[in-house]
Design an enzyme around this catalytic site. Structure first.
Site, PDB file in Angstrom:
ATOM      1  N   GLY A 289     -30.546  12.817   8.787  1.00  0.00           N
ATOM      2  CA  GLY A 289     -30.828  12.712   7.532  1.00  0.00           C
ATOM      3  C   GLY A 289     -29.936  13.419   6.525  1.00  0.00           C
ATOM      4  N   PRO A 332     -26.610  13.982  12.927  1.00  0.00           N
ATOM      5  CA  PRO A 332     -25.966  13.370  11.854  1.00  0.00           C
ATOM      6  C   PRO A 332     -25.419  12.118  12.187  1.00  0.00           C
ATOM      7  CG  PRO A 332     -24.473  15.163  12.623  1.00  0.00           C
ATOM      8  CD  PRO A 332     -25.754  15.200  13.589  1.00  0.00           C
ATOM      9  N   ARG A 334     -25.123   9.160   9.097  1.00  0.00           N
ATOM     10  CA  ARG A 334     -24.414   8.937   8.034  1.00  0.00           C
ATOM     11  C   ARG A 334     -23.424   9.890   7.398  1.00  0.00           C
ATOM     12  NH1 ARG A 334     -27.666   6.339   4.046  1.00  0.00           N
ATOM     13  NH2 ARG A 334     -29.379   7.176   5.078  1.00  0.00           N
ATOM     14  N   CYS A 406     -26.689 -17.136  -1.584  1.00  0.00           N
ATOM     15  CA  CYS A 406     -27.462 -17.831  -2.178  1.00  0.00           C
ATOM     16  C   CYS A 406     -28.848 -17.243  -2.454  1.00  0.00           C
ATOM     17  CB  CYS A 406     -28.014 -19.198  -1.711  1.00  0.00           C
ATOM     18  SG  CYS A 406     -28.588 -20.321  -2.791  1.00  0.00           S
ATOM     19  N   GLU A 407     -28.719 -15.935  -3.166  1.00  0.00           N
ATOM     20  CA  GLU A 407     -29.751 -14.990  -3.086  1.00  0.00           C
ATOM     21  C   GLU A 407     -29.572 -14.267  -4.788  1.00  0.00           C
ATOM     22  OE1 GLU A 407     -32.738 -14.523  -1.624  1.00  0.00           O
ATOM     23  OE2 GLU A 407     -32.312 -15.525  -0.029  1.00  0.00           O
ATOM     24  N   TYR A 436     -24.727   2.301   7.923  1.00  0.00           N
ATOM     25  CA  TYR A 436     -25.875   1.160   7.806  1.00  0.00           C
ATOM     26  C   TYR A 436     -25.142  -0.096   7.014  1.00  0.00           C
ATOM     27  CZ  TYR A 436     -28.511   5.163   9.550  1.00  0.00           C
ATOM     28  OH  TYR A 436     -28.741   6.008  10.268  1.00  0.00           O
TER      29      TYR A 436
END
Length: 478
Positions: A289, A332, A334, A406-407, A436
């Site tokens: 985190g 760890p 990220r 298409c969003e 991620y």
């Protein structure tokens, strides 16, 4: 967080939008961009590679990972925590065969949370004894694969899992000893994941009422103590540590202090009830985190400062409880892989939208989007974006970088400023996309996943190639 399927109300302009107009649109904040990023003749370079040349070679979009950045951050963690701690890279952030090999070369351990991640690590030659297997719903096959390989620890997450593991141990030898792929026999080493009632994020943490989740054994409800009792009663299992995880993108160690305090109190209680476990419980895992800077406004502490804080917290809590200080483990993901990767897109459409009050928003459409970075739509995440294929002295224009899906929620960078002379065909780069992004990528709207390349010393090479139309058709039965 509950959100509309299209994402947050995307037409709103932040009231303080003028506060984040960059003084220099061409600047690359070293706290945000890879350690090997720079500009040469106005053009962005990544570890000595001109982004225009990379785009010509690999096409766009592409993700470029600074190999030396990744390796140096591995060493930062290893040096900061030292020999008295274990650093497990969290594979869920991003994993590939090359990453596995780099981790082994840099001396880190590995945390996996699925059979797929485990099989990749083993196939790439990672030492199984340096692997920990997580997961809230591990299958029988996943558990058997981990036991057979001889992983260093299985982090148990439920009473059902304890029963499955005990059964596997019983089936593999007298007194529950487990046979491993190298022919040795041993009890299955396990840790127990404890839900400590702490939720942390950036500078905030809440110390109560966060046990209503799918992970781990409740501390307040007594499930953690019961889990320990069942493990201790299973002759084929060996409890080697307590594990917790309190959140993500954490800048402040205060949440870890509360978590460590509660884990140490549990450890003291466990040893009082099961004195024999004092010899086997050697590790206190504080989870992962640790945060990174996605924008210049983010202020994560240096790794060595966070390591000193976490080490001091555990030592202080153990001293107060009269316990021998166990090894610390951290996870760890990220913080190692996130900052060193950049996503480069080509601009295909530019559209100015006139809003109420004479406000103009410029929509900059790129050739990727939520299929290669879902985090903006999913978490309302912030990113930094710059014009990469050249520099510009033009005035800043309030912009939004959007994808081609298409969003209406297909947004890459929600609020940013880009130069007024931005043009179709320009390349833009988005920072800190190593964690991620590719790991959560999809083929929505049948878009192929982009390539991921490694850059180092003025050279580049593929780590993962771009998907082809044939790849996208592989599962069709026609």
């Amino acid at each position: 967080m509950r959100a509309h399927p299209a994402g947050p109300r995307h037409g709103e302009i932040p009231a303080d939008h003028t506060s984040f107009v960059p003084a220099d649109l061409n600047e690359l904040d070293p706290a945000v961009w890879p350690r090997g990023a720079g500009r040469s003749g106005g053009v962005m370079t990544l570890a000595g590679n001109d982004v225009r040349d990379l785009a010509m070679t690999y096409g766009t979009p592409f993700l470029a990972m600074d190999e030396q950045d990744f390796r140096s951050r591995c060493q930062d963690f290893a040096d900061a925590f030292g020999s008295a701690a274990d650093v497990h890279y969290a594979a869920k952030a991003f994993l590939s065969s090359h990453i596995v090999k780099w981790l082994a070369q840099e001396g880190l351990s590995l945390d996996v949370c699925s059979g797929g991640e485990l099989r990749l690590a083993l196939r790439a030659g990672f030492p199984p004894e340096q692997i920990a297997l997580h997961g809230s719903n591990k299958s029988q096959v996943e558990l058997e694969t981990a036991v057979e390989a001889g992983v260093g620890a299985i982090v148990v997450d439920s009473f059902d899992e304890i029963g499955r593991l005990a059964g596997i141990a019983d089936a593999r030898g007298s007194a529950g000893s487990a046979s491993t792929s190298n022919g040795s026999s041993r009890r299955i080493p396990v840790m127990i994941r404890v839900t400590v009632g702490v939720e942390a994020h950036t500078h905030e943490f809440i110390a109560t009422a966060h046990e209503d989740q799918k992970f781990g054994f409740s501390l307040a409800g007594g499930d953690a103590a019961e889990g320990v009792r069942r493990i201790a009663a299973a002759p084929g299992l060996e409890l080697i540590g307590l594990h917790s995880h309190i959140g993500s993108q954490i800048f402040d160690p205060s949440g870890f202090e509360v978590s460590a305090h509660r884990l140490v109190l549990l450890l003291k209680s466990v040893i009082a009830d099961h004195p024999e476990l004092a010899q086997t419980i050697t590790t206190l895992d504080l989870g992962g985190g640790l945060g990174i800077a996605y924008t210049s406004a983010d202020t994560p502490p240096p790794v060595d400062a966070m390591a000193k804080s976490l080490t001091a917290i555990v030592e202080r809590e153990c001293q107060a409880a009269g316990l021998v200080v166990p090894r610390i483990a951290v996870e760890p993901g990220r913080a190692i892989v996130g900052p060193g990767t950049v996503t480069v897109y080509e601009i295909g459409t530019i559209k100015d939208v006139h809003l109420d009050g004479g406000v103009v928003r410029r929509y900059v459409s790129v050739d990727g989007g939520m299929s290669d970075n879902i985090r903006t739509a999913l978490y309302d995440a912030d990113y930094t974006v710059v014009l990469a294929s050249r520099s510009s002295a033009a005035l800043p224009v309030r912009s939004r970088v959007v994808g081609k899906h298409c969003e209406s929620g297909d947004i890459v960078v929600r609020d940013c400023y880009l130069p007024a002379d931005l043009a179709v065909g320009d390349l833009v780069a988005v920072a800190a996309t190593g964690a991620y992004c590719y790991a959560m990528a999809s083929n929505y709207n049948r878009l192929p996943r982009p390539p991921l390349i490694a850059v180092t010393g003025g050279t580049s090479r593929l780590l993962l190639r771009r998907e082809t139309d044939d790849d996208l058709m592989l599962l069709e039965t026609w």
